[in-house]
Design an enzyme around this catalytic site. Structure first.
Site: not given
Ligand code: ADP
Length: 149
Positions: A40, A93, A131
């Protein structure tokens, strides 16, 4: 048993905290390991987490005495070895998270078969909190306070 909970925590959300609150019932000690996610951020040149970030995460977990917060900049499995941890704790998730986490867990098992990845499924009320969503809404001026840890 000691678990390392690695992540970028950029920022730490109430979803991370909800996961930790469940994990402290399972593990004796959990080390929140604030690292740099090289997929990232810009690889090894990315800046290490700032002290204020670590301090704010420490404040967010202050009511959980089993939880420590540290930054790291090596392989997660090497960090686990240094800390005497045999578990990497992660959360999932949705399907996209699952595929991503499975790949990381497979690689970590290849390089460190003695370290097990333990994944907790997000509770439905936290499953949409990420986030990246918080960062994106904040960048457009939306008040994200209610999602911050
Ligand atoms: P990374 O940059 O390594 O993906 P993150 O800080 O985004 O790290 O997340 C750390 C871990 O917490 C990951 O396993 C992620 O799936 C999990 N996580 C993030 N948000 C939630 C949430 N709302 N519920 C459960 N797990 C979560």
């Amino acid at each position: 048993m000691i678990a390392v909970f690695p992540g970028s925590f950029d920022p730490m959300t109430i979803g991370h905290i909800a996961l930790l609150k469940r994990a402290v019932k399972i593990f004796d000690k959990i080390i929140v390991a604030v690292g740099i996610n090289t997929s990232k951020e810009c690889g090894r040149n990315a800046a290490p987490p700032k002290d204020e970030k670590l301090e704010s995460i420490r404040r967010a977990v202050a009511d959980m005495p089993q939880v420590e917060v540290e930054s790291y900049s090596c392989l997660t499995t090497d960090f686990c070895r240094i800390k005497g941890a045999h578990v990497i704790l992660r959360g999932v998730r949705d399907n996209a998270d699952f595929e991503y986490e499975r790949k990381i867990a497979d690689i970590n098992r290849l390089i460190a078969p003695d370290i097990e990845t333990v994944i907790l499924l997000a509770e439905p009320e936290y499953a949409t909190i990420s986030s990246s969503m918080v960062r994106e809404l904040a960048a457009f001026g939306h008040d994200v306070t209610k999602w911050l840890a």
